[in-house]
Structures are given as C-alpha cells and as structure tokens.
Scaffold this motif. Sequence first.
Motif, PDB file in Angstrom:
ATOM      1  N   ALA A 148     112.520  70.577  92.944  1.00 22.40           N
ATOM      2  CA  ALA A 148     112.560  69.448  93.402  1.00 22.40           C
ATOM      3  C   ALA A 148     113.492  68.492  93.866  1.00 22.40           C
ATOM      4  N   MET A 149     114.622  68.637  93.190  1.00 21.50           N
ATOM      5  CA  MET A 149     115.963  67.911  93.797  1.00 21.50           C
ATOM      6  C   MET A 149     116.419  68.560  94.996  1.00 21.50           C
ATOM      7  N   ASP A 150     116.200  69.863  95.062  1.00 22.40           N
ATOM      8  CA  ASP A 150     116.780  70.729  96.164  1.00 22.40           C
ATOM      9  C   ASP A 150     115.986  70.297  97.518  1.00 22.40           C
ATOM     10  N   CYS A 151     114.787  70.247  97.196  1.00 25.15           N
ATOM     11  CA  CYS A 151     113.664  69.968  98.264  1.00 25.15           C
ATOM     12  C   CYS A 151     114.482  68.781  99.202  1.00 25.15           C
ATOM     13  N   TYR A 152     114.916  67.791  98.534  1.00 26.42           N
ATOM     14  CA  TYR A 152     115.586  66.537  99.269  1.00 26.42           C
ATOM     15  C   TYR A 152     116.979  66.653  99.550  1.00 26.42           C
ATOM     16  N   GLN A 153     117.846  67.353  98.667  1.00 26.72           N
ATOM     17  CA  GLN A 153     119.120  67.436  98.954  1.00 26.72           C
ATOM     18  C   GLN A 153     119.422  68.315  99.921  1.00 26.72           C
ATOM     19  N   GLU A 154     118.771  69.498 100.127  1.00 30.02           N
ATOM     20  CA  GLU A 154     118.840  70.428 101.230  1.00 30.02           C
ATOM     21  C   GLU A 154     118.838  69.915 102.609  1.00 30.02           C
ATOM     22  N   GLY A 156     119.288  66.881 103.227  1.00 34.86           N
ATOM     23  CA  GLY A 156     120.439  65.721 103.632  1.00 34.86           C
ATOM     24  C   GLY A 156     120.534  64.471 103.011  1.00 34.86           C
ATOM     25  N   LEU A 157     119.560  64.396 102.075  1.00 34.88           N
ATOM     26  CA  LEU A 157     119.249  63.126 101.405  1.00 34.88           C
ATOM     27  C   LEU A 157     120.391  62.811 100.076  1.00 34.88           C
ATOM     28  N   LYS A 158     120.885  61.787  99.902  1.00 36.16           N
ATOM     29  CA  LYS A 158     121.935  61.617  98.993  1.00 36.16           C
ATOM     30  C   LYS A 158     121.487  60.462  97.743  1.00 36.16           C
ATOM     31  N   SER A 159     120.888  59.489  98.360  1.00 35.58           N
ATOM     32  CA  SER A 159     120.430  58.361  97.420  1.00 35.58           C
ATOM     33  C   SER A 159     119.375  58.815  96.759  1.00 35.58           C
ATOM     34  N   LEU A 160     119.434  59.512  95.420  1.00 37.42           N
ATOM     35  CA  LEU A 160     118.360  60.184  94.671  1.00 37.42           C
ATOM     36  C   LEU A 160     118.644  59.632  93.450  1.00 37.42           C
ATOM     37  N   LYS A 161     117.507  59.580  92.649  1.00 32.45           N
ATOM     38  CA  LYS A 161     117.751  59.249  91.172  1.00 32.45           C
ATOM     39  C   LYS A 161     116.564  60.073  90.379  1.00 32.45           C
ATOM     40  N   LEU A 162     116.900  61.145  89.515  1.00 37.47           N
ATOM     41  CA  LEU A 162     115.904  61.863  88.887  1.00 37.47           C
ATOM     42  C   LEU A 162     115.766  60.938  87.369  1.00 37.47           C
ATOM     43  N   VAL A 163     114.366  60.810  87.029  1.00 33.26           N
ATOM     44  CA  VAL A 163     114.170  59.863  85.892  1.00 33.26           C
ATOM     45  C   VAL A 163     113.058  60.841  85.245  1.00 33.26           C
ATOM     46  N   ILE A 164     113.513  60.791  83.910  1.00 38.01           N
ATOM     47  CA  ILE A 164     112.502  61.950  83.167  1.00 38.01           C
ATOM     48  C   ILE A 164     111.914  61.249  81.755  1.00 38.01           C
ATOM     49  N   ASN A 165     111.076  61.860  81.192  1.00 39.58           N
ATOM     50  CA  ASN A 165     110.571  61.158  80.083  1.00 39.58           C
ATOM     51  C   ASN A 165     109.817  62.236  79.276  1.00 39.58           C
ATOM     52  N   MET A 315     110.055  59.051 105.356  1.00 38.75           N
ATOM     53  CA  MET A 315     110.487  57.849 105.380  1.00 38.75           C
ATOM     54  C   MET A 315     111.779  57.719 104.470  1.00 38.75           C
ATOM     55  N   ALA A 316     112.245  58.470 103.744  1.00 36.03           N
ATOM     56  CA  ALA A 316     113.560  58.447 103.177  1.00 36.03           C
ATOM     57  C   ALA A 316     114.416  59.181 103.955  1.00 36.03           C
ATOM     58  N   LEU A 317     114.154  60.187 104.759  1.00 34.35           N
ATOM     59  CA  LEU A 317     115.228  60.669 105.815  1.00 34.35           C
ATOM     60  C   LEU A 317     115.580  59.789 106.619  1.00 34.35           C
ATOM     61  N   ASP A 318     114.479  58.894 107.240  1.00 35.55           N
ATOM     62  CA  ASP A 318     114.932  57.732 108.039  1.00 35.55           C
ATOM     63  C   ASP A 318     115.619  56.583 107.723  1.00 35.55           C
ATOM     64  N   ALA A 319     115.285  56.434 106.146  1.00 32.89           N
ATOM     65  CA  ALA A 319     116.044  55.288 105.582  1.00 32.89           C
ATOM     66  C   ALA A 319     117.628  55.437 105.590  1.00 32.89           C
ATOM     67  N   GLU A 320     117.951  56.951 105.244  1.00 32.70           N
ATOM     68  CA  GLU A 320     119.222  57.279 105.357  1.00 32.70           C
ATOM     69  C   GLU A 320     119.972  57.715 106.596  1.00 32.70           C
ATOM     70  N   GLY A 321     119.159  57.711 107.489  1.00 36.35           N
ATOM     71  CA  GLY A 321     119.505  57.956 108.745  1.00 36.35           C
ATOM     72  C   GLY A 321     120.109  59.543 109.273  1.00 36.35           C
ATOM     73  N   VAL A 322     119.081  60.550 108.333  1.00 33.91           N
ATOM     74  CA  VAL A 322     119.208  61.715 108.439  1.00 33.91           C
ATOM     75  C   VAL A 322     118.425  62.227 109.696  1.00 33.91           C
ATOM     76  N   ASN A 323     119.147  62.766 110.558  1.00 35.38           N
ATOM     77  CA  ASN A 323     118.404  63.439 111.718  1.00 35.38           C
ATOM     78  C   ASN A 323     118.229  65.056 111.601  1.00 35.38           C
ATOM     79  N   LEU A 324     116.775  65.204 111.775  1.00 30.56           N
ATOM     80  CA  LEU A 324     116.559  66.923 111.798  1.00 30.56           C
ATOM     81  C   LEU A 324     116.396  67.191 113.224  1.00 30.56           C
ATOM     82  N   ASP A 325     117.326  67.866 113.664  1.00 32.94           N
ATOM     83  CA  ASP A 325     117.498  68.336 115.065  1.00 32.94           C
ATOM     84  C   ASP A 325     116.767  69.829 115.032  1.00 32.94           C
ATOM     85  N   LYS A 326     115.805  70.113 115.986  1.00 26.30           N
ATOM     86  CA  LYS A 326     115.174  71.353 116.338  1.00 26.30           C
ATOM     87  C   LYS A 326     115.274  71.529 117.513  1.00 26.30           C
ATOM     88  N   ASP A 327     116.068  72.671 118.003  1.00 29.18           N
ATOM     89  CA  ASP A 327     116.082  73.348 119.262  1.00 29.18           C
ATOM     90  C   ASP A 327     114.688  73.683 120.133  1.00 29.18           C
TER      91      ASP A 327
END
Length: 422
Positions: A148-154, A156-165, A315-327
């Motif tokens: 799950a974390m890799d889905c976001y980090q791969e 380009g997202l960095k501002s993430l928090k994993l919360v468990i219980n 939305m998270a990608l946009d908030a962190e300014g991550v651009n996903l370019d596709k040729d």
Amino acid sequence: MNINVPRGTEDLLPEATKKWQVIEDKLNHLAQVYNYKEIRTPIFERTELFQRSVGDTTDIVQKEMYTFEDRGGRSLTLRPEGTASVARAYVQHKMHGSPAQPAKLYYIGPMFRYERPQQGRTRQFTQFGIEAIGSASPAIDAEVMAFAMDCYQELGLKSLKLVINSLGDQESREAHRNALIEHFKPVKEDLCSDCQNRLERNPLRLLDCKVDRDHEAMQTAPSILNYLNEESSQYFEGVKKHLDAMGISYVVDDTLVRGLDYYTHTAFEIMSEAEGFGAITTLSGGGRYSGLIDELGGPDISGIGFALSIERLIMALDAEGVNLDKDESVDCFVIAIGDEAKYTSSNVVNQLRKSGVKADQDYLDKKVKGQFKSADRVGATYAVIIGEEELANGVANVKNLKTGDQKTVETDQIAKEIKSGF
C-alpha cells in the motif's frame, strides 16, 4: 435538451486519462513485483453478499448502496467495495483448494456508493485493491501495508503517514464491545440517531462516527488495546516487528476502526500530510478479516487486504505537485500530396503500425502546409512525404522534424529507417 452526466459521476477526457494510464501501469507493475494476480468480478452482485459481508449496520449497507430488482425479482447491488466480491469468487471457485496459498489477488475497477458528492468523493469511483487470503501470518499483514505504501511512494508522494491498530480476535472484540456499551450507555441520548441505533448492535462503529467525533465520551472511550487477549497482543506485536524489520514507519492509533464489519486484528490507514490536501486526509485503508470466507460458505480461514481510491490518489499527487508525464506523441506523420498519394499514404500508415511505429495521417484533406502543422501538433518526430514523383518511383521522402535531416527511401524500408533513428 442537453443531457449531462449523472450527479456524482464524471467524464475523464484524454488529458485526464493520460494520468490515469500512468497510475494504472504503475499499479499493475507493482502487483507483478509483489506476485499478486489480477481478478475481475462483476460490477453488480446479489444484495445479500454485501449485507452479510460488509454488515447491515454499516453506512454502506444502510444508506449508500445502489440496489435494484432485476426482471426476475432478484435484489442486485452495484458493488460498493471490492473485498466481498473477491471473497465470494474465492469461495465459489474453490480457490482454497489450490496448493498455491495464500491466494494473492488484486483488482481495479469502478465502485458505487450513494454519497453526497464532494472533492475526492464521487458516486462512481475507481478502486485498486489487493487481497491475500489463506494465511494468518503477521508477515503478510506487513507485506500488504508495504504494498500500500509503495503504491504512493512509487508515484512520487512523500507526505504520507501509516496509521495502524489492532481490533483483536473475536474474544477481544467481545470484551471491548461490552466495555463500549457500558461506557456510552449513560450518554446515549446525547448521541446522534445512528449512534443510538448502533450502540447495542455494533458499538465499535460509534468510534467512526463523523457527527459525534468531538463528544467528550468519544475522547474517553475504552481503548481496544487494553482488551486484547494474549494471542491478539502477540499477533499485533508480530506485525509491528515485521514493519520495523522492513524499515516502514508507522503510528499506532487505538481509535482507528474500519467502516466494515468483517475486520479483525490488524487495521490500518494511509493518510496524506500534504499541505492543502483537504480535511479528509485518509488516502486508503485496509485490514485483516476473519470469518468472512466462512460466512460465505468457505473454510474457516482469514485474509488481509487494502483498497485505494484512484481519485483521491490523484488529489494527493496534485497537492504535492507531482506531475505524471506520458509521452503521447507519434513517431511518424504521413503527408500525402495529391489524390493518388492518399491511397498509398493509407497503406504506408498501416504498414508502419504493423511494424510497431506510432503513425498517423491527415483525414481532413488539408493542404501540405496544414498537414505539416498537424504533424507538429501531434509531436511527430518524422514526416513521410509522398507526392506524384515519389509515387512514380516507389519511394518516399522521410524527414526528421527535430533535426531537419531528410532522405529518400523505398516505401517498404520506411519503418526500418525510422527505427534506425537517423
């Protein structure tokens, strides 16, 4: 009369789908890296499936499902989430009989919930999710959270928090359930109508209430962690040790509960901490479920999974300014000069495509200058020019539009020359 899309749905035009395709390619690749296999289930199921699995006290079942009767009088529901359908398929097709256990499955597709549309929440939304069914090891819990974390980090997202219980096993949950009932009984009349109705039937759901979340009784509610029996406590410690070993940071939050009734033991959410993301910070969530497979007629085994909304991911990608370019440029644009050349142009385009070259041509009878503009508009690297003289000699002029270099080649050699990259 203009007919627009139904409220809570949206059209994804080509400029938007470029980003979706990049995301979907990345998620499919990650699934292969983690050795999960794709499963595709129907968009609608028998209503009973969600009533039995999701839980008839949940908001999803009580308020949000799109349910209808078919012509045979059978009650059907557009799927509001993916786990129930995957579990049903697992049981129906006796996947538990396969020697390859746990069954590691993933899905991607539209889900439907009747909610008040707002940013990041639509009535038709797309979920990507995984399910690992057939193992009760803390290691697979940690794997699912790592995935799950890799889905976001791969992406380009960095501002993430994993919360468990931990929600504990059935014995632990029952002890906690009784404590919650005793805790909330004295203030029952102060709570919203939903909480009053759920107090006796499913008091854990009170902790997830958006209306009463600031009530003093919520802040002092008994913690599930104080009611875990030894087995549940050891299991949770095992999950944390695996996360520690993998170098994955996390925060334990004993108020975290998931909105579906089938969860036991591990529950988790991934949240965005990006500035400007919005008030609802949860990106995805998941957890372990015991009893679901058994409830649907299968063996008494457990599973774990998670699901993410692609809309909220964007939305998270946009908030962190991550651009996903596709040729999306084409390799070659074929320019025809004269009526006879148009037929040869169609053949050349067809042959280029069969050779794996991205090619296009004019379909609006533009003049030569207009065709060159079209080539530039689609980002073509090469232009293939075919006129009367070229037709007569069975050749074409191939021009590199980036460098200006040009050469004359035989028609059947165009693809080879373009692939050579002159």
